[in-house]
Design an enzyme around this catalytic site. Structure first.
Site, PDB file in Angstrom:
ATOM      1  N   LYS A  90      24.882  47.876  36.461  1.00  0.00           N
ATOM      2  CA  LYS A  90      26.006  48.042  37.388  1.00  0.00           C
ATOM      3  C   LYS A  90      26.749  49.320  37.018  1.00  0.00           C
ATOM      4  O   LYS A  90      27.117  49.519  35.851  1.00  0.00           O
ATOM      5  CB  LYS A  90      26.939  46.841  37.233  1.00  0.00           C
ATOM      6  CG  LYS A  90      27.545  46.322  38.507  1.00  0.00           C
ATOM      7  CD  LYS A  90      28.309  45.033  38.184  1.00  0.00           C
ATOM      8  CE  LYS A  90      28.968  44.472  39.409  1.00  0.00           C
ATOM      9  NZ  LYS A  90      29.857  43.356  39.064  1.00  0.00           N
TER      10      LYS A  90
HETATM   11  O1  G3P Z   1      32.208  41.207  40.198  1.00  0.00           O
HETATM   12  C1  G3P Z   1      33.022  41.909  41.033  1.00  0.00           C
HETATM   13  C2  G3P Z   1      33.926  41.075  41.919  1.00  0.00           C
HETATM   14  O2  G3P Z   1      33.267  40.003  42.465  1.00  0.00           O
HETATM   15  C3  G3P Z   1      35.290  40.815  41.384  1.00  0.00           C
HETATM   16  O3  G3P Z   1      36.026  39.893  42.138  1.00  0.00           O
HETATM   17  O4  G3P Z   1      37.936  38.380  42.419  1.00  0.00           O
HETATM   18  O5  G3P Z   1      37.995  40.110  40.596  1.00  0.00           O
HETATM   19  O6  G3P Z   1      38.223  40.774  42.974  1.00  0.00           O
HETATM   20  P1  G3P Z   1      37.630  39.788  42.030  1.00  0.00           P
END
Ligand code: G3P
Length: 218
Positions: free
Chosen positions: A83
């Site tokens: 990533k």
């Molecule tokens: O892995 C990246 C993403 O899914 C993060 O989500 O909830 O931290 O905005 P969030």
């Protein structure tokens, strides 16, 4: 549509993988920090648990170090997707790693132009963050529709749309309607997909009526 789970918690992954619904896993530095585990060890364990892609994020920000980190991560297992963030250095790293045949997930995507660049850089996955766009009072799902439209215009663009920052089942349903390839779900959202109050109510009534018959199937 593929479901990945968005966690670095090995116990959660084991539990959910048993449902047969888990096609891959995504992690990020914040999710790893939450576990308190050694990053490289946890990623190796996750790669053993699921056959599909497991995203492991680089933490450098310059091209040379990102590339070195990405190559090291890719050696952990054949199902690693490295990533990288959507920066120019991240895009250069994406191109170099994908030229080596390594899967790359380009993360922190918030605009269609970023998604176009990631696809041109050979990304296996682009990760648009819908929940974080909703958080700033814009319509996160509109980004998915725009990326889908752009990618569908060009056969040569094979990057899969991996909807990230998913907060609730509606994000998943809308993603599926728009033809997103993957959604990465926090464990609670994956579990919530099966819930409906009428299912619970209906089952309760069936069981009560069945008890009245005094019968048993076994
Ligand atoms: O892995 C990246 C993403 O899914 C993060 O989500 O909830 O931290 O905005 P969030």
């Amino acid at each position: 549509m593929k479901f990945f789970i968005d966690t670095a918690d090995v116990a959660e992954i084991k539990d959910l993988a048993a449902t047969g619904m888990v096609d891959g896993v995504t992690t990020n530095p914040s999710l790893v920090a939450k576990t308190g585990r050694n990053f490289l060890e946890a990623i190796a364990e996750i790669c053993d648990l699921v056959e599909g892609p497991v995203s492991a994020e680089v933490t450098a920000t310059d091209f040379d170090t990102m590339l070195t980190e990405g190559r090291k991560l890719a050696k952990i297992a054949t199902n690693i997707a490295v990533k990288v963030p959507l920066t120019w250095d991240g895009l250069k790293t994406c191109k170099a790693l994908s030229d080596d045949g390594i899967m790359v997930n380009v993360t922190l995507c918030f605009s269609p132009s970023q998604a176009l660049l990631a696809a041109k850089a050979g990304a296996t996955f682009i990760s648009p963050f819908v929940g974080r766009l909703d958080d700033i009072a814009t319509e996160g799902m509109d980004l998915i529709a725009e990326i889908r439209q752009i990618y569908d215009n060009y056969e040569a663009l094979s990057t899969e749309i991996l909807v990230a920052s998913v907060r609730h089942p509606r994000h998943v349903v809308e993603s599926a309607k728009m033809g997103a390839d993957v959604a990465t779900l926090p464990p609670n959202v994956l579990r919530a997909l099966a819930n409906h109050p009428l299912t619970d109510k209906g089952l309760d009534a069936f069981l009560k009526d069945w008890a009245k018959t005094g019968q048993s199937i076994l």
